[in-house]
Design a protein around this motif. Structure first.
Motif, PDB file in Angstrom:
ATOM      1  N   GLY A  22       1.147  -1.399   0.084  1.00  0.00           N
ATOM      2  CA  GLY A  22       0.257  -0.014  -0.528  1.00  0.00           C
ATOM      3  C   GLY A  22       0.955   1.630  -0.183  1.00  0.00           C
ATOM      4  N   PHE A  23       0.133   1.801  -1.004  1.00  0.00           N
ATOM      5  CA  PHE A  23       1.651   3.493  -0.849  1.00  0.00           C
ATOM      6  C   PHE A  23       0.441   4.452  -0.510  1.00  0.00           C
ATOM      7  CE2 PHE A  23       2.871   0.789  -4.667  1.00  0.00           C
ATOM      8  CZ  PHE A  23       4.041   0.313  -4.753  1.00  0.00           C
ATOM      9  N   VAL A  24       1.173   5.690  -0.111  1.00  0.00           N
ATOM     10  CA  VAL A  24       0.994   6.794   1.066  1.00  0.00           C
ATOM     11  C   VAL A  24       2.100   7.938   0.155  1.00  0.00           C
ATOM     12  CG1 VAL A  24       0.462   8.715   2.622  1.00  0.00           C
ATOM     13  CG2 VAL A  24      -0.372   5.417   2.346  1.00  0.00           C
ATOM     14  N   PHE A  25       1.616   8.985  -0.418  1.00  0.00           N
ATOM     15  CA  PHE A  25       2.627   9.310  -0.989  1.00  0.00           C
ATOM     16  C   PHE A  25       2.252  11.437  -0.479  1.00  0.00           C
ATOM     17  CE2 PHE A  25       2.492   6.550  -3.942  1.00  0.00           C
ATOM     18  CZ  PHE A  25       3.229   6.272  -4.028  1.00  0.00           C
ATOM     19  N   GLN A  26       3.340  12.145  -0.540  1.00  0.00           N
ATOM     20  CA  GLN A  26       2.829  13.531   0.167  1.00  0.00           C
ATOM     21  C   GLN A  26       1.553  14.061  -0.549  1.00  0.00           C
ATOM     22  OE1 GLN A  26       6.213  15.887  -0.369  1.00  0.00           O
ATOM     23  NE2 GLN A  26       5.644  17.773  -0.178  1.00  0.00           N
ATOM     24  N   PHE A  27       1.776  13.889  -1.943  1.00  0.00           N
ATOM     25  CA  PHE A  27       0.546  14.654  -2.723  1.00  0.00           C
ATOM     26  C   PHE A  27      -0.150  13.307  -2.797  1.00  0.00           C
ATOM     27  CE2 PHE A  27       4.087  16.855  -4.069  1.00  0.00           C
ATOM     28  CZ  PHE A  27       3.748  18.110  -3.209  1.00  0.00           C
ATOM     29  N   TYR A  28      -1.661  13.319  -2.522  1.00  0.00           N
ATOM     30  CA  TYR A  28      -2.764  12.356  -2.342  1.00  0.00           C
ATOM     31  C   TYR A  28      -3.352  11.863  -3.498  1.00  0.00           C
ATOM     32  CZ  TYR A  28      -2.836  16.782   0.682  1.00  0.00           C
ATOM     33  OH  TYR A  28      -2.609  17.840   0.757  1.00  0.00           O
ATOM     34  N   ASN A  29      -3.350  12.055  -5.051  1.00  0.00           N
ATOM     35  CA  ASN A  29      -3.282  11.305  -6.073  1.00  0.00           C
ATOM     36  C   ASN A  29      -4.792  10.521  -5.973  1.00  0.00           C
ATOM     37  OD1 ASN A  29      -0.419  11.934  -6.974  1.00  0.00           O
ATOM     38  ND2 ASN A  29      -0.213  10.143  -6.165  1.00  0.00           N
ATOM     39  N   LEU A  30      -5.972  11.965  -5.601  1.00  0.00           N
ATOM     40  CA  LEU A  30      -6.773  10.997  -5.869  1.00  0.00           C
ATOM     41  C   LEU A  30      -7.642  11.278  -7.243  1.00  0.00           C
ATOM     42  CD1 LEU A  30      -8.098  12.293  -1.988  1.00  0.00           C
ATOM     43  CD2 LEU A  30      -7.274   9.870  -2.799  1.00  0.00           C
ATOM     44  N   VAL A  31      -8.659  10.661  -7.663  1.00  0.00           N
ATOM     45  CA  VAL A  31      -9.590  11.176  -8.680  1.00  0.00           C
ATOM     46  C   VAL A  31     -10.284  11.997  -8.301  1.00  0.00           C
ATOM     47  CG1 VAL A  31     -10.710   9.909 -10.582  1.00  0.00           C
ATOM     48  CG2 VAL A  31      -8.997   8.761  -9.912  1.00  0.00           C
ATOM     49  N   GLN A  32     -10.193  12.749  -9.301  1.00  0.00           N
ATOM     50  CA  GLN A  32     -10.840  14.489  -8.878  1.00  0.00           C
ATOM     51  C   GLN A  32     -12.468  13.803  -8.663  1.00  0.00           C
ATOM     52  OE1 GLN A  32      -9.774  16.843  -6.968  1.00  0.00           O
ATOM     53  NE2 GLN A  32      -7.781  15.856  -7.111  1.00  0.00           N
ATOM     54  N   ASN A  33     -12.555  13.219  -9.829  1.00  0.00           N
ATOM     55  CA  ASN A  33     -14.283  13.420 -10.212  1.00  0.00           C
ATOM     56  C   ASN A  33     -14.719  12.217  -9.375  1.00  0.00           C
ATOM     57  OD1 ASN A  33     -12.867  11.596 -12.011  1.00  0.00           O
ATOM     58  ND2 ASN A  33     -14.506  12.007 -13.801  1.00  0.00           N
ATOM     59  N   LEU A  34     -14.007  11.000  -8.484  1.00  0.00           N
ATOM     60  CA  LEU A  34     -15.376  10.634  -7.461  1.00  0.00           C
ATOM     61  C   LEU A  34     -15.190  10.262  -6.501  1.00  0.00           C
ATOM     62  CD1 LEU A  34     -12.949   7.415  -9.580  1.00  0.00           C
ATOM     63  CD2 LEU A  34     -15.044   7.850 -10.128  1.00  0.00           C
ATOM     64  N   THR A  35     -16.286  10.310  -5.849  1.00  0.00           N
ATOM     65  CA  THR A  35     -16.215  10.624  -3.939  1.00  0.00           C
ATOM     66  C   THR A  35     -14.957  10.036  -3.306  1.00  0.00           C
ATOM     67  OG1 THR A  35     -17.779   8.296  -4.024  1.00  0.00           O
ATOM     68  CG2 THR A  35     -18.611  10.869  -4.990  1.00  0.00           C
ATOM     69  N   ALA A  36     -14.877  10.325  -2.062  1.00  0.00           N
ATOM     70  CA  ALA A  36     -13.746   9.424  -0.988  1.00  0.00           C
ATOM     71  C   ALA A  36     -14.292   7.940  -0.906  1.00  0.00           C
ATOM     72  CB  ALA A  36     -14.370   9.671  -0.423  1.00  0.00           C
ATOM     73  N   LEU A  37     -15.495   7.836  -1.003  1.00  0.00           N
ATOM     74  CA  LEU A  37     -15.945   6.300  -1.325  1.00  0.00           C
ATOM     75  C   LEU A  37     -15.573   5.515  -2.483  1.00  0.00           C
ATOM     76  CD1 LEU A  37     -17.331   4.172  -0.117  1.00  0.00           C
ATOM     77  CD2 LEU A  37     -19.327   4.547  -0.871  1.00  0.00           C
ATOM     78  N   GLU A  38     -15.742   6.453  -3.778  1.00  0.00           N
ATOM     79  CA  GLU A  38     -15.433   5.848  -5.117  1.00  0.00           C
ATOM     80  C   GLU A  38     -13.606   5.630  -5.077  1.00  0.00           C
ATOM     81  OE1 GLU A  38     -19.025   7.052  -7.406  1.00  0.00           O
ATOM     82  OE2 GLU A  38     -17.633   8.870  -6.837  1.00  0.00           O
ATOM     83  N   PHE A  50     -16.012  14.608  -3.208  1.00  0.00           N
ATOM     84  CA  PHE A  50     -15.642  14.739  -3.938  1.00  0.00           C
ATOM     85  C   PHE A  50     -14.068  15.191  -3.333  1.00  0.00           C
ATOM     86  CE2 PHE A  50     -19.241  14.443  -6.289  1.00  0.00           C
ATOM     87  CZ  PHE A  50     -19.193  13.404  -7.521  1.00  0.00           C
ATOM     88  N   PRO A  51     -12.621  15.040  -3.883  1.00  0.00           N
ATOM     89  CA  PRO A  51     -11.209  15.502  -3.149  1.00  0.00           C
ATOM     90  C   PRO A  51     -11.916  17.317  -2.955  1.00  0.00           C
ATOM     91  CG  PRO A  51     -10.940  13.978  -4.788  1.00  0.00           C
ATOM     92  CD  PRO A  51     -12.480  14.000  -4.932  1.00  0.00           C
ATOM     93  N   ALA A  52     -12.079  17.650  -3.895  1.00  0.00           N
ATOM     94  CA  ALA A  52     -12.218  18.901  -4.361  1.00  0.00           C
ATOM     95  C   ALA A  52     -13.579  19.366  -2.626  1.00  0.00           C
ATOM     96  CB  ALA A  52     -12.646  20.311  -5.543  1.00  0.00           C
ATOM     97  N   GLN A 109      -8.142  14.819   2.496  1.00  0.00           N
ATOM     98  CA  GLN A 109      -7.515  14.517   1.599  1.00  0.00           C
ATOM     99  C   GLN A 109      -6.483  12.504   1.386  1.00  0.00           C
ATOM    100  OE1 GLN A 109      -7.384  16.440  -2.578  1.00  0.00           O
ATOM    101  NE2 GLN A 109      -7.367  18.139  -0.924  1.00  0.00           N
ATOM    102  N   GLN A 110      -5.917  13.245   2.600  1.00  0.00           N
ATOM    103  CA  GLN A 110      -4.082  12.253   2.894  1.00  0.00           C
ATOM    104  C   GLN A 110      -4.929  10.813   3.331  1.00  0.00           C
ATOM    105  OE1 GLN A 110      -2.192  10.947   2.244  1.00  0.00           O
ATOM    106  NE2 GLN A 110      -0.267  11.816   2.284  1.00  0.00           N
ATOM    107  N   ARG A 111      -6.294  11.751   4.231  1.00  0.00           N
ATOM    108  CA  ARG A 111      -7.196  10.278   4.834  1.00  0.00           C
ATOM    109  C   ARG A 111      -7.448   9.176   4.233  1.00  0.00           C
ATOM    110  NH1 ARG A 111      -8.665  11.238  10.448  1.00  0.00           N
ATOM    111  NH2 ARG A 111      -7.221  12.396  11.342  1.00  0.00           N
ATOM    112  N   VAL A 112      -8.297   9.618   2.792  1.00  0.00           N
ATOM    113  CA  VAL A 112      -8.214   9.021   1.884  1.00  0.00           C
ATOM    114  C   VAL A 112      -7.794   7.990   1.371  1.00  0.00           C
ATOM    115  CG1 VAL A 112     -10.341   8.862  -0.516  1.00  0.00           C
ATOM    116  CG2 VAL A 112     -10.731  10.843   1.549  1.00  0.00           C
ATOM    117  N   SER A 113      -6.631   8.775   0.646  1.00  0.00           N
ATOM    118  CA  SER A 113      -5.831   7.656   0.292  1.00  0.00           C
ATOM    119  C   SER A 113      -4.911   6.981   1.057  1.00  0.00           C
ATOM    120  CB  SER A 113      -4.321   9.140   0.070  1.00  0.00           C
ATOM    121  OG  SER A 113      -3.191   9.358   1.160  1.00  0.00           O
ATOM    122  N   ILE A 114      -4.788   7.145   2.676  1.00  0.00           N
ATOM    123  CA  ILE A 114      -4.300   6.198   3.306  1.00  0.00           C
ATOM    124  C   ILE A 114      -6.047   4.647   3.448  1.00  0.00           C
ATOM    125  CG2 ILE A 114      -4.182   5.685   6.171  1.00  0.00           C
ATOM    126  CD1 ILE A 114      -3.042   8.488   6.599  1.00  0.00           C
ATOM    127  N   ALA A 115      -7.130   5.405   3.442  1.00  0.00           N
ATOM    128  CA  ALA A 115      -8.129   4.946   3.513  1.00  0.00           C
ATOM    129  C   ALA A 115      -7.725   3.701   2.469  1.00  0.00           C
ATOM    130  CB  ALA A 115      -9.472   5.296   3.621  1.00  0.00           C
TER     131      ALA A 115
END
Length: 235
Positions: free
Chosen positions: A90-106, A137-139, A146-152
């Motif tokens: 599992g990877f967690v980076f400094q920048f969250y690398n979330l997909v912007q048009n997906l919800t936290a759950l998605e 959404f991430p925004a 956002q970092q918590r979402v990337s950890i999840a």
């Protein structure tokens, strides 16, 4: 021969800079035991990220051997490395690398689609304290959220190991502490091996094991018998 959970055995990684060959990792040897919270610390350019990338299967090594859970990662071919990155890390980076048009759950559910034995996305979001943010959404989320979402998302893969590269680098002091406490608690509660890379030596007090890297080499290893809860660390 019984191996430690993570083991680097005389590992070297070279880069060619014009006529010069630079050693980003210069005969690096260390081990980490299963379930440990490990901090790899050193100044910028010391080789920390190179070590993390090799352990994560994103970079190969030129000499030496790397083991995770009894398997020699450094001997894997490209297909095996892809499976390894997908299932075991599992990877967690400094920048969250979330997909912007997906919800936290998605965003977290993305991890479930590529994993063998994933954890439920809702469960991991609750674990990181975001049960009330699943449909955002991430925004619509703060940096810390956002970092918590990337950890999840990383935890939802149910990986053998969690690799975190400067995970609080983009966060303010208070939020950074909350994220580090979350990582420390995750390690304690799930028995998962967590490795955090940082240039901040104050964070070493929270680790079970501290590996100091300087100039591409291991400058020292410390074991803390009584790690400090991150809430009590000031920097």
């Amino acid at each position: 021969m019984e191996r430690h959970f993570v083991e680097f055995d005389n590992v070297c990684k070279y880069y060619q800079m014009g006529e010069n060959r630079i050693a980003a990792a210069d005969h690096v040897s260390f081990f980490i035991d299963k379930g440990e919270f490990c901090v790899i610390v050193g100044p910028s350019g010391a080789g920390k990220t190179t070590v993390l990338n090799m352990l994560g299967g994103m970079d190969g090594c030129d000499e030496g051997r790397i083991y995770l859970d009894g398997q020699e990662v450094s001997a894997y071919n490209q297909k095996q490395l892809t499976r390894y990155r997908r299932y075991d890390v599992g990877f967690v980076f400094q920048f969250y690398n979330l997909v912007q048009n997906l919800t936290a759950l998605e965003n977290v559910e993305l991890a479930n689609e590529i994993s063998k034995e994933p954890l439920p996305a809702e469960q991991t979001l609750r674990q990181v304290g975001l049960e009330h943010r699943m449909d955002n959404f991430p925004a619509q989320l703060s940096g810390g959220e956002q970092q918590r979402v990337s950890i999840a998302r990383a935890l939802a893969k149910n990986p053998k190991i969690l690799l975190c590269d400067e995970p609080t680098g983009a966060l303010d002091y208070k939020t950074g502490k909350q994220v580090l406490a979350l990582l420390q608690n995750t390690c304690r509660q799930t028995g998962r091996t967590v490795i955090v890379i940082t240039h901040n030596s104050a964070l070493t007090a929270m680790a079970d094991r501290v590996i100091h890297i300087r100039n591409g080499q291991v400058a020292g290893v410390e074991v803390n018998e009584n790690p400090t809860p991150v809430e009590r660390i000031e920097w």
